[in-house]
Scaffold this motif. Structure first.
Motif, short mmCIF file in Angstrom:
data_model
loop_
_atom_site.label_atom_id
_atom_site.label_comp_id
_atom_site.label_asym_id
_atom_site.label_seq_id
_atom_site.Cartn_x
_atom_site.Cartn_y
_atom_site.Cartn_z
N TYR A 89 19.84 -2.15 -41.80
CA TYR A 89 21.19 -1.84 -42.22
C TYR A 89 21.21 -1.53 -43.70
O TYR A 89 20.26 -1.83 -44.43
CB TYR A 89 22.15 -3.00 -41.90
CG TYR A 89 21.77 -4.32 -42.52
CD1 TYR A 89 22.12 -4.63 -43.83
CD2 TYR A 89 21.07 -5.28 -41.79
CE1 TYR A 89 21.77 -5.85 -44.40
CE2 TYR A 89 20.73 -6.50 -42.34
CZ TYR A 89 21.08 -6.78 -43.64
OH TYR A 89 20.74 -7.98 -44.20
N ALA A 90 22.29 -0.91 -44.14
CA ALA A 90 22.50 -0.61 -45.56
C ALA A 90 23.98 -0.80 -45.85
O ALA A 90 24.82 -0.62 -44.97
CB ALA A 90 22.07 0.82 -45.88
N GLY A 91 24.27 -1.18 -47.08
CA GLY A 91 25.67 -1.38 -47.44
C GLY A 91 25.89 -1.24 -48.92
O GLY A 91 24.94 -1.30 -49.71
N ARG A 92 27.12 -1.03 -49.28
CA ARG A 92 27.47 -0.96 -50.70
C ARG A 92 27.35 -2.35 -51.31
O ARG A 92 27.71 -3.35 -50.68
CB ARG A 92 28.89 -0.42 -50.86
CG ARG A 92 29.00 0.99 -50.30
CD ARG A 92 30.28 1.68 -50.72
NE ARG A 92 30.36 2.93 -50.00
CZ ARG A 92 29.71 4.05 -50.32
NH1 ARG A 92 28.92 4.06 -51.37
NH2 ARG A 92 29.84 5.14 -49.60
N ARG A 93 26.85 -2.37 -52.50
CA ARG A 93 26.58 -3.65 -53.16
C ARG A 93 27.81 -4.55 -53.21
O ARG A 93 27.74 -5.72 -52.85
CB ARG A 93 26.05 -3.39 -54.57
CG ARG A 93 25.75 -4.67 -55.31
CD ARG A 93 25.28 -4.40 -56.71
NE ARG A 93 24.97 -5.67 -57.32
CZ ARG A 93 23.90 -5.92 -58.02
NH1 ARG A 93 23.03 -4.97 -58.20
NH2 ARG A 93 23.71 -7.09 -58.55
N GLU A 94 28.93 -4.02 -53.64
CA GLU A 94 30.13 -4.85 -53.79
C GLU A 94 30.60 -5.41 -52.45
O GLU A 94 31.18 -6.48 -52.38
CB GLU A 94 31.26 -4.10 -54.49
CG GLU A 94 31.81 -2.91 -53.73
CD GLU A 94 31.04 -1.59 -53.95
OE1 GLU A 94 31.51 -0.56 -53.45
OE2 GLU A 94 29.97 -1.61 -54.59
N VAL A 95 30.32 -4.69 -51.37
CA VAL A 95 30.70 -5.15 -50.04
C VAL A 95 29.78 -6.28 -49.58
O VAL A 95 30.23 -7.32 -49.10
CB VAL A 95 30.69 -3.96 -49.05
CG1 VAL A 95 30.84 -4.44 -47.62
CG2 VAL A 95 31.78 -2.98 -49.42
N LEU A 96 28.47 -6.08 -49.74
CA LEU A 96 27.51 -7.11 -49.33
C LEU A 96 27.61 -8.36 -50.20
O LEU A 96 27.36 -9.47 -49.73
CB LEU A 96 26.09 -6.56 -49.36
CG LEU A 96 25.79 -5.48 -48.29
CD1 LEU A 96 24.40 -4.93 -48.47
CD2 LEU A 96 26.00 -6.03 -46.90
N GLU A 97 27.99 -8.19 -51.46
CA GLU A 97 28.15 -9.35 -52.32
C GLU A 97 29.34 -10.21 -51.92
O GLU A 97 29.43 -11.37 -52.31
CB GLU A 97 28.30 -8.93 -53.78
CG GLU A 97 27.01 -8.50 -54.42
CD GLU A 97 27.16 -8.19 -55.90
OE1 GLU A 97 28.30 -7.97 -56.38
OE2 GLU A 97 26.13 -8.16 -56.59
N GLY A 98 30.25 -9.67 -51.13
CA GLY A 98 31.46 -10.39 -50.77
C GLY A 98 31.39 -11.16 -49.47
O GLY A 98 32.38 -11.77 -49.07
N ILE A 99 30.22 -11.14 -48.81
CA ILE A 99 30.12 -11.85 -47.53
C ILE A 99 28.99 -12.89 -47.59
O ILE A 99 28.02 -12.71 -48.31
CB ILE A 99 29.87 -10.88 -46.35
CG1 ILE A 99 28.60 -10.05 -46.57
CG2 ILE A 99 31.09 -10.00 -46.12
CD1 ILE A 99 28.19 -9.19 -45.40
N PRO A 100 29.13 -13.96 -46.80
CA PRO A 100 28.03 -14.93 -46.73
C PRO A 100 26.89 -14.37 -45.89
O PRO A 100 27.09 -13.47 -45.08
CB PRO A 100 28.67 -16.13 -46.04
CG PRO A 100 29.79 -15.56 -45.24
CD PRO A 100 30.28 -14.35 -45.99
#
Length: 197
Positions: A66-77
């Motif tokens: 998977y890949a994701g935007r940094r700010e999005v991945l930083e916001g989840i456990p």
């Protein structure tokens, strides 16, 4: 891996991309072209369809690419062990909505297939993650938390009929969202974070 990044680079509304692929299952009877993903079909997909039907369109919700935007991945456990991927999908669906999620076909992958006991441990951890998300969302209230001790039986050596009881602790922990950590210990690389299995 450019397939994972494509939607993120071309559509600013996409926050997270899940990969899927064909997983042949080789066995004594031959090769089953799409026989891999047994835990997905027997555990994850039925439970997601029951409680998060919006995620039913994900071909492989447990795929580790998977890949994701940094700010999005930083916001989840981040759940440890086998609950991480399904935890991501549920958390991101609830925080950003289905339109922020995408999936891409990555072709074929040949994986080492695990035995049924290993798959049982994987399934238990996925069920614990799903139950945690149901409880956090107020959708299920449990008077007693689920046990994290998984009892399985292993056949004795040779042709012996007796079986050995094996207990495994399948407990999970959750790493807090990176955004909740002090800035001095957060990673500082690119605006995209990527993990591959």
């Amino acid at each position: 891996m450019t397939g994972l990044l494509g939607p993120l680079l071309t559509d600013p509304a996409i926050a997270y991309v899940k990969g899927f692929y064909h997983r042949p299952l080789a066995g004594a009877a031959g090769v089953e072209p799409d026989g891999g993903g047994r835990v997905t079909e027997l555990v994850a997909r039925p439970l997601l369809n029951m409680y998060w039907p919006e995620l039913a369109g994900f071909v492989q919700p447990l795929a580790g690419e998977y890949a994701g935007r940094r700010e999005v991945l930083e916001g989840i456990p981040f759940v440890t062990h086998y609950g991480v991927e399904v935890g991501h999908l549920i958390d991101l669906l609830e925080l950003h909505g289905l339109d922020a999620l995408a999936q891409v076909d990555l072709g074929h992958r040949t994986h080492r297939h695990q035995g049924t006991q290993a798959l049982g441990r994987m399934a238990a951890q996925i069920m614990l993650t799903l139950m945690d998300r149901l409880e956090r969302g107020g959708r299920v209230i449990s008077a007693v938390p689920p046990s994290t001790a998984l009892a399985q039986f292993r056949r004795g050596a040779g042709e012996a009929v007796e079986r050995e009881l094996v207990l495994t602790d399948v407990a999970l922990t959750q790493r807090p969202p990176l955004e909740s950590l002090p800035p001095e210990i957060r990673p500082v690389n690119s605006s995209l974070l990527r993990r591959t299995a």
